[in-house]
Design a protein around this motif. Sequence first.
Motif, short mmCIF file in Angstrom:
data_model
loop_
_atom_site.label_atom_id
_atom_site.label_comp_id
_atom_site.label_asym_id
_atom_site.label_seq_id
_atom_site.Cartn_x
_atom_site.Cartn_y
_atom_site.Cartn_z
N THR A 8 0.77 -1.38 0.33
CA THR A 8 0.08 -0.02 -0.23
C THR A 8 0.95 1.12 -0.33
N ARG A 9 2.04 1.08 0.63
CA ARG A 9 3.06 2.12 1.09
C ARG A 9 4.15 2.10 0.72
N CYS A 10 4.81 2.14 -0.14
CA CYS A 10 6.54 1.77 0.04
C CYS A 10 7.27 3.33 0.14
N GLY A 11 8.01 2.94 1.28
CA GLY A 11 8.76 5.02 1.35
C GLY A 11 10.20 3.71 0.22
N VAL A 12 10.82 5.46 -0.10
CA VAL A 12 11.90 5.63 -0.92
C VAL A 12 12.77 7.03 -0.86
N GLY A 13 13.91 6.51 0.13
CA GLY A 13 15.23 7.69 0.33
C GLY A 13 16.07 7.46 -0.46
N VAL A 14 16.65 8.73 -0.90
CA VAL A 14 17.67 8.34 -1.57
C VAL A 14 18.83 9.87 -0.81
N VAL A 15 20.42 9.17 -0.83
CA VAL A 15 21.04 9.89 -0.17
C VAL A 15 22.16 9.43 -0.84
N GLU A 16 22.75 10.72 -0.46
CA GLU A 16 24.71 10.48 -0.63
C GLU A 16 25.17 10.54 0.26
N GLY A 17 26.92 10.04 -0.05
CA GLY A 17 28.15 10.27 1.51
C GLY A 17 28.63 9.12 0.92
N ARG A 18 29.46 9.20 1.89
CA ARG A 18 30.24 8.05 1.90
C ARG A 18 30.13 7.65 3.86
N PRO A 19 30.75 6.18 2.94
CA PRO A 19 31.47 5.49 4.86
C PRO A 19 31.45 5.98 6.02
N GLY A 20 30.74 6.19 7.03
CA GLY A 20 31.54 7.00 8.38
C GLY A 20 31.29 8.60 8.60
N ALA A 21 30.92 8.98 7.49
CA ALA A 21 30.34 10.57 7.87
C ALA A 21 28.39 10.66 7.12
N PRO A 22 28.03 11.67 7.83
CA PRO A 22 26.61 11.35 7.58
C PRO A 22 26.58 12.02 6.17
N GLY A 23 25.41 11.25 5.70
CA GLY A 23 24.38 11.78 4.17
C GLY A 23 24.18 13.06 3.80
N THR A 24 23.74 13.35 3.18
CA THR A 24 23.01 13.97 2.44
C THR A 24 21.81 13.30 2.02
N MET A 25 20.20 14.24 2.48
CA MET A 25 19.05 13.58 1.79
C MET A 25 18.90 13.90 0.45
N VAL A 26 19.06 13.50 -0.62
CA VAL A 26 18.78 14.08 -2.09
C VAL A 26 16.96 14.39 -2.08
N ALA A 27 16.41 12.95 -1.74
CA ALA A 27 14.83 12.88 -2.18
C ALA A 27 14.63 11.87 -1.07
N VAL A 28 12.94 12.07 -0.95
CA VAL A 28 12.37 10.88 -0.01
C VAL A 28 10.81 10.80 -0.63
N ASP A 29 10.83 9.81 -0.48
CA ASP A 29 9.17 9.25 -1.08
C ASP A 29 8.05 8.56 -1.14
N VAL A 30 6.89 8.70 -0.60
CA VAL A 30 6.33 7.29 -0.60
C VAL A 30 5.51 7.25 -2.11
N VAL A 31 5.70 5.33 -3.13
CA VAL A 31 4.85 5.79 -3.61
C VAL A 31 3.35 4.57 -3.23
N ARG A 32 2.54 4.60 -3.43
CA ARG A 32 1.22 3.86 -2.57
C ARG A 32 0.72 3.37 -4.61
N THR A 33 -0.18 2.67 -3.87
CA THR A 33 -0.83 1.89 -4.11
C THR A 33 -2.05 1.61 -4.17
N ASP A 34 -3.24 1.53 -4.92
CA ASP A 34 -5.29 1.66 -4.63
C ASP A 34 -4.99 0.19 -3.57
N PRO A 35 -5.31 0.54 -2.48
CA PRO A 35 -5.77 -1.22 -1.89
C PRO A 35 -7.05 -1.50 -2.86
N GLU A 36 -7.83 -1.04 -3.41
CA GLU A 36 -9.13 -1.80 -3.71
C GLU A 36 -8.78 -2.69 -4.71
#
Length: 169
Positions: A8-36
């Motif tokens: 019904t809800r599929c979360g999608v998050g895109v980050v960039e960065g490298r191991p050991g360092a805080p990343g940066t959020m590029v995008a966040v979204d939710v793909v939704r489908t109709d339960p009916e």
Amino acid sequence: MGIDPGLTRCGVGVVEGRPGAPGTMVAVDVVRTDPEAGLADRLLALDEGLRALIDAHRPEAVAVERVFSQHNVASVIGTAQASGIALLAAARSGLPSATYTPSEVKNAVCGNGTADKRQVTTMITRILRLTEPPKPADAADALAIAVCHLWRGGVQARIAQAAAKERIR
């Protein structure tokens, strides 16, 4: 790209960065489908939504939360189907993919494999230096999966590469 699979809800998050360092959020979204809608139509809509996000953001890899046993069998089946679609979308785009259990993700971002959703959301907000927590929880979870892969995926790939070289010798 991190994906928290759900029918019904599929979360999608895109980050960039490298191991050991805080990343940066590029995008966040939710793909939704109709339960009916019928199952095939929902899976197709999920595939189309994920592929559109992959095309838009061009990630280097896709990480998907691994399906685990739940008490609600109907829920785990839907999650497993969504997970398969996510992995297929990555493969169709020629991207490497990885899966992580919920406890691996929680341990990576919270230092505690049994952290609750509130703790994960709080930590991902801090790690990515966001001004407010990502909503809904599926979005925060997807970002946590992406950060987990950012921090652990590179290390795992180097270990696998070293092991392969050792087998060749």
